[in-house]
Enzyme design. Structure first.
Site, PDB file in Angstrom:
ATOM      1  N   THR A   1      -7.368  -9.739   1.631  1.00 58.91           N
ATOM      2  CA  THR A   1      -6.374  -9.864   2.703  1.00 58.91           C
ATOM      3  C   THR A   1      -7.078  -9.903   4.043  1.00 58.91           C
ATOM      4  O   THR A   1      -7.821  -8.982   4.405  1.00 58.91           O
ATOM      5  CB  THR A   1      -5.366  -8.699   2.636  1.00 58.91           C
ATOM      6  OG1 THR A   1      -4.697  -8.767   1.377  1.00 58.91           O
ATOM      7  CG2 THR A   1      -4.344  -8.787   3.760  1.00 58.91           C
TER       8      THR A   1
ATOM      9  N   ARG B   1       4.340  -8.140   9.904  1.00 57.50           N
ATOM     10  CA  ARG B   1       3.891  -6.802  10.292  1.00 57.50           C
ATOM     11  C   ARG B   1       2.648  -6.838  11.171  1.00 57.50           C
ATOM     12  O   ARG B   1       2.194  -5.809  11.645  1.00 57.50           O
ATOM     13  CB  ARG B   1       3.560  -5.980   9.033  1.00 57.50           C
ATOM     14  CG  ARG B   1       4.738  -5.804   8.115  1.00 57.50           C
ATOM     15  CD  ARG B   1       4.334  -5.353   6.714  1.00 57.50           C
ATOM     16  NE  ARG B   1       3.789  -4.026   6.626  1.00 57.50           N
ATOM     17  CZ  ARG B   1       4.513  -2.909   6.651  1.00 57.50           C
ATOM     18  NH1 ARG B   1       5.838  -2.984   6.768  1.00 57.50           N
ATOM     19  NH2 ARG B   1       3.955  -1.722   6.547  1.00 57.50           N
TER      20      ARG B   1
ATOM     21  N   SER C   1       6.194 -13.542   2.237  1.00 65.57           N
ATOM     22  CA  SER C   1       6.810 -13.227   3.537  1.00 65.57           C
ATOM     23  C   SER C   1       8.186 -13.866   3.640  1.00 65.57           C
ATOM     24  O   SER C   1       8.327 -15.011   4.077  1.00 65.57           O
ATOM     25  CB  SER C   1       5.931 -13.640   4.723  1.00 65.57           C
ATOM     26  OG  SER C   1       4.683 -12.938   4.682  1.00 65.57           O
TER      27      SER C   1
ATOM     28  N   ILE D   1      10.511 -13.780   0.867  1.00 68.08           N
ATOM     29  CA  ILE D   1      11.135 -14.087  -0.430  1.00 68.08           C
ATOM     30  C   ILE D   1      12.139 -12.974  -0.789  1.00 68.08           C
ATOM     31  O   ILE D   1      11.766 -11.798  -0.882  1.00 68.08           O
ATOM     32  CB  ILE D   1      10.061 -14.187  -1.545  1.00 68.08           C
ATOM     33  CG1 ILE D   1       9.107 -15.352  -1.280  1.00 68.08           C
ATOM     34  CG2 ILE D   1      10.731 -14.284  -2.922  1.00 68.08           C
ATOM     35  CD1 ILE D   1       9.677 -16.732  -1.511  1.00 68.08           C
TER      36      ILE D   1
ATOM     37  N   SER E   1       0.691 -16.402   4.248  1.00 73.74           N
ATOM     38  CA  SER E   1       1.419 -15.155   4.474  1.00 73.74           C
ATOM     39  C   SER E   1       1.192 -14.711   5.908  1.00 73.74           C
ATOM     40  O   SER E   1       0.107 -14.902   6.454  1.00 73.74           O
ATOM     41  CB  SER E   1       0.866 -14.072   3.521  1.00 73.74           C
ATOM     42  OG  SER E   1       1.316 -12.771   3.883  1.00 73.74           O
TER      43      SER E   1
ATOM     44  N   GLY F   1       0.807  -1.217   0.000  1.00 72.22           N
ATOM     45  CA  GLY F   1       0.000   0.000   0.000  1.00 72.22           C
ATOM     46  C   GLY F   1       0.840   1.267   0.000  1.00 72.22           C
ATOM     47  O   GLY F   1       2.066   1.228   0.180  1.00 72.22           O
TER      48      GLY F   1
ATOM     49  N   GLY G   1       7.899  -8.879  -2.132  1.00 71.38           N
ATOM     50  CA  GLY G   1       7.382  -7.712  -1.426  1.00 71.38           C
ATOM     51  C   GLY G   1       8.393  -6.605  -1.197  1.00 71.38           C
ATOM     52  O   GLY G   1       8.752  -5.854  -2.112  1.00 71.38           O
TER      53      GLY G   1
ATOM     54  N   SER H   1      -2.806  -2.829  -4.266  1.00 71.24           N
ATOM     55  CA  SER H   1      -3.415  -2.712  -2.943  1.00 71.24           C
ATOM     56  C   SER H   1      -4.685  -1.867  -2.979  1.00 71.24           C
ATOM     57  O   SER H   1      -4.788  -0.908  -3.743  1.00 71.24           O
ATOM     58  CB  SER H   1      -2.407  -2.074  -1.987  1.00 71.24           C
ATOM     59  OG  SER H   1      -3.038  -1.682  -0.785  1.00 71.24           O
TER      60      SER H   1
ATOM     61  N   HIS I   1       1.992 -11.459   6.368  1.00 74.31           N
ATOM     62  CA  HIS I   1       2.054 -10.029   6.088  1.00 74.31           C
ATOM     63  C   HIS I   1       3.470  -9.478   6.331  1.00 74.31           C
ATOM     64  O   HIS I   1       3.651  -8.352   6.783  1.00 74.31           O
ATOM     65  CB  HIS I   1       1.037  -9.281   6.950  1.00 74.31           C
ATOM     66  CG  HIS I   1       0.439  -8.059   6.300  1.00 74.31           C
ATOM     67  ND1 HIS I   1      -0.786  -8.077   5.673  1.00 74.31           N
ATOM     68  CD2 HIS I   1       0.885  -6.782   6.172  1.00 74.31           C
ATOM     69  CE1 HIS I   1      -1.058  -6.855   5.212  1.00 74.31           C
ATOM     70  NE2 HIS I   1      -0.047  -6.060   5.506  1.00 74.31           N
TER      71      HIS I   1
ATOM     72  N   GLN J   1      -6.157  -6.296  -4.830  1.00 72.57           N
ATOM     73  CA  GLN J   1      -6.203  -6.740  -3.435  1.00 72.57           C
ATOM     74  C   GLN J   1      -7.274  -5.959  -2.698  1.00 72.57           C
ATOM     75  O   GLN J   1      -7.238  -4.723  -2.662  1.00 72.57           O
ATOM     76  CB  GLN J   1      -4.837  -6.537  -2.755  1.00 72.57           C
ATOM     77  CG  GLN J   1      -4.816  -6.911  -1.279  1.00 72.57           C
ATOM     78  CD  GLN J   1      -5.021  -5.722  -0.377  1.00 72.57           C
ATOM     79  OE1 GLN J   1      -4.517  -4.643  -0.648  1.00 72.57           O
ATOM     80  NE2 GLN J   1      -5.798  -5.902   0.698  1.00 72.57           N
TER      81      GLN J   1
HETATM   82  C1  FMN Z   1       5.004  -1.271   3.385  1.00 70.54           C
HETATM   83  C2  FMN Z   1       4.126  -2.465   3.210  1.00 70.54           C
HETATM   84  C3  FMN Z   1       2.796  -2.264   2.885  1.00 70.54           C
HETATM   85  C4  FMN Z   1       1.958  -3.362   2.670  1.00 70.54           C
HETATM   86  N1  FMN Z   1       0.681  -3.143   2.276  1.00 70.54           N
HETATM   87  C5  FMN Z   1      -0.113  -4.195   2.006  1.00 70.54           C
HETATM   88  C6  FMN Z   1      -1.413  -3.997   1.502  1.00 70.54           C
HETATM   89  O1  FMN Z   1      -1.838  -2.874   1.268  1.00 70.54           O
HETATM   90  N2  FMN Z   1      -2.183  -5.089   1.281  1.00 70.54           N
HETATM   91  C7  FMN Z   1      -1.733  -6.368   1.518  1.00 70.54           C
HETATM   92  O2  FMN Z   1      -2.467  -7.324   1.303  1.00 70.54           O
HETATM   93  N3  FMN Z   1      -0.482  -6.587   1.969  1.00 70.54           N
HETATM   94  C8  FMN Z   1       0.337  -5.532   2.205  1.00 70.54           C
HETATM   95  N4  FMN Z   1       1.607  -5.759   2.638  1.00 70.54           N
HETATM   96  C9  FMN Z   1       2.076  -7.146   2.825  1.00 70.54           C
HETATM   97  C10 FMN Z   1       2.698  -7.705   1.544  1.00 70.54           C
HETATM   98  O3  FMN Z   1       1.730  -7.974   0.570  1.00 70.54           O
HETATM   99  C11 FMN Z   1       3.446  -9.010   1.817  1.00 70.54           C
HETATM  100  O4  FMN Z   1       2.602  -9.910   2.503  1.00 70.54           O
HETATM  101  C12 FMN Z   1       4.714  -8.806   2.657  1.00 70.54           C
HETATM  102  O5  FMN Z   1       5.408  -7.657   2.198  1.00 70.54           O
HETATM  103  C13 FMN Z   1       5.609 -10.032   2.582  1.00 70.54           C
HETATM  104  O6  FMN Z   1       6.753  -9.881   3.364  1.00 70.54           O
HETATM  105  P1  FMN Z   1       8.202  -9.521   2.754  1.00 70.54           P
HETATM  106  O7  FMN Z   1       8.007  -8.275   1.941  1.00 70.54           O
HETATM  107  O8  FMN Z   1       9.078  -9.307   3.924  1.00 70.54           O
HETATM  108  O9  FMN Z   1       8.631 -10.677   1.880  1.00 70.54           O
HETATM  109  C14 FMN Z   1       2.459  -4.674   2.841  1.00 70.54           C
HETATM  110  C15 FMN Z   1       3.802  -4.863   3.172  1.00 70.54           C
HETATM  111  C16 FMN Z   1       4.638  -3.776   3.335  1.00 70.54           C
HETATM  112  C17 FMN Z   1       6.081  -4.013   3.648  1.00 70.54           C
HETATM  113  C1  7N5 Z   2      -4.244   0.218   6.307  1.00 69.53           C
HETATM  114  C2  7N5 Z   2      -3.182  -0.850   6.249  1.00 69.53           C
HETATM  115  C3  7N5 Z   2      -2.553  -0.992   5.013  1.00 69.53           C
HETATM  116  C4  7N5 Z   2      -1.200  -1.232   4.650  1.00 69.53           C
HETATM  117  C5  7N5 Z   2      -0.631  -2.531   5.078  1.00 69.53           C
HETATM  118  O1  7N5 Z   2      -1.146  -3.561   4.767  1.00 69.53           O
HETATM  119  C6  7N5 Z   2       0.568  -2.531   5.856  1.00 69.53           C
HETATM  120  O2  7N5 Z   2       1.061  -1.468   6.224  1.00 69.53           O
HETATM  121  O3  7N5 Z   2       1.084  -3.629   6.144  1.00 69.53           O
END
Ligand code: FMN
Ligand code: 7N5
Length: 390
Positions: free
Chosen positions: A183, A292, A321, A323, A287, A102, A343, A129, A289, A155
């Site tokens: 998600t 996070r 998560s 890769i 995943s 995002g 990601g 996103s 995330h 997404q």
């Molecule tokens: C800054 C940031 C924003 C993200 N925003 C979203 C999002 O908007 N929607 C979503 O499904 N996942 C979001 N994710 C999760 C990613 O889709 C993914 O699951 C994650 O980055 C995987 O971990 P890795 O990047 O360490 O490999 C976000 C991750 C990061 C780092």
């Molecule tokens: C509003 C949450 C969105 C972004 C997201 O998925 C993240 O920061 O991990």
């Protein structure tokens, strides 16, 4: 179908003496992260790099890859290699998608347009996103400008308003997105200490709301248009977005609202995977995330085998998560993933070098994967299975 870069071609480019004077872009994710650190303020950098709590799960994601080893096989003819996979009725050039991230506008002026174009150029699906900085229609048009019909998925974050969810999905259908990824793991934000310390949450400044602010169903919830009262619009967004009540019932609504393939992202337990299939979804994405959300949660790669077993041949299982390199992709495939999400590394490349940076980071990943595959004695990613692991 676009041609995946062969590892050898990427190597020859780097080693070419005639190009020795040209600056070499980063070849590793760690280098991209360092460059991003140099160009970004603490808030945006910490937002991308940070995880929940003590970041144990973020580390567990990487540890799960490190704990597993490939056992390469020799003397098999791997002179012709195929990274292509079949997914949701489409042929992809490689078992990789750009994971949804995002608010990319906090990292680069072009926001999502840059990675979307980079993905389109390589034929890799871009997962947009819900909370993007650019409306989904503009992202789609930018991708079509590179390659008509370039693969893209939308997404969807759960929303308290079913009208808003249905409207977002309908717009995605019209704009040529070919799958919806719901998600599940972020109905509330996790406890993110870095962001709390930096007092940084981009949505509060109105960032990442492009899809919402341009949505007729969301606008209908507001007493006055967001242009007149931006702060009230942000509050309304938060009130709609934060939705810990989201349940299987609501999922049935989303399922019924579209004929597009539906993927559930954030599945970690095999029982949830089974129930998802019973609810009519077309695939699951294992995943956490990127560590996070729930600190202390199982590493994503560790969760993969049980989910794969539960799903069997009923649907494809994807994972993300952790890769970072070609070998990580191979290990995920060996444990039963059909494809993986790339990601944070692309977010860092975006911050440091825009569209060209993302494209280069992606090509490096695919080149590395191509070489690792061949050097492991495998000609095709479709043939990779658990026998490749120690
Ligand atoms: C800054 C940031 C924003 C993200 N925003 C979203 C999002 O908007 N929607 C979503 O499904 N996942 C979001 N994710 C999760 C990613 O889709 C993914 O699951 C994650 O980055 C995987 O971990 P890795 O990047 O360490 O490999 C976000 C991750 C990061 C780092
Ligand atoms: C509003 C949450 C969105 C972004 C997201 O998925 C993240 O920061 O991990």
């Amino acid at each position: 179908m676009p041609h995946v870069p062969h590892g050898l071609a990427m190597q020859l480019q780097a080693y070419d003496p005639a190009r020795a004077a040209e600056p070499l872009p980063p070849v590793s994710p760690e280098e991209w992260e360092r460059r991003a650190r140099e160009v970004l303020a603490d808030g945006p950098f910490g937002y991308v790099a940070g995880g929940a709590g003590a970041e144990d799960t973020m580390r567990a994601n990487r540890a799960a890859f490190a704990r597993r080893s490939l056992v390469p096989r020799m003397l098999r003819d791997v002179s012709r290699r195929d990274l292509g996979v079949e997914l949701l009725g489409h042929r992809l050039p490689a078992p990789v998608v750009l994971a949804p991230i995002g608010v990319l506008g906090i990292l680069h002026a072009e926001g999502e347009l840059a990675p979307a174009r980079a993905a389109a150029a390589e034929g890799v699906p871009f997962v947009l996103s819900t909370v993007s900085s650019v409306p989904m229609e503009q992202v789609a048009a930018a991708m079509d400008g590179v390659r008509a019909g370039a693969p893209r998925w939308f997404q969807l974050y759960p929303a308290r308003s079913r009208d808003v969810m249905a409207s977002l999905v309908a717009r995605a259908e019209r704009a040529g997105y070919t799958a919806v990824v719901v998600t599940l793991d972020t109905t509330m934000l996790g406890w993110r200490e870095t962001d709390l310390r930096n007092r940084y949450l981009p949505f509060l400044q109105g960032q990442g709301l492009a899809n919402y602010l341009s949505d007729p169903a969301f606008r209908a919830l507001l007493p006055v248009p967001p242009e007149q009262d931006p702060r009230a619009a942000v509050q309304a967004f938060l009130g709609t977005y934060v939705h810990p009540g989201f349940s299987w019932d609501d999922l049935a609504f989303v399922r019924a609202s579209t004929r597009l393939p539906l993927l559930l992202k954030g599945i970690l337990h095999p029982d949830d995977a089974r129930r998802a299939l019973d609810a009519g979804v077309d695939g699951v994405i294992v995943s956490n995330h990127g560590g996070r959300q729930v600190d202390g949660a199982i590493g994503a790669l560790d969760a993969l085998p049980a989910v794969v077993e539960a799903v069997g041949t009923r649907a494809p299982v994807l994972m993300d998560s952790g890769i970072r390199r070609g070998a990580d992709v191979l290990k995920a495939l060996a444990l039963g993933a059909r494809a993986v999400g790339f990601g944070r590394p692309y977010a860092y490349a975006l911050a440091a070098a825009g569209e060209a940076g993302v494209r280069h980071a992606l090509r490096c990943l695919l080149a590395d994967l191509d070489l690792a595959l061949g050097l492991c004695g495998q000609a095709s990613v479709a043939d990779v299975d658990a026998s490749l692991l120690a």
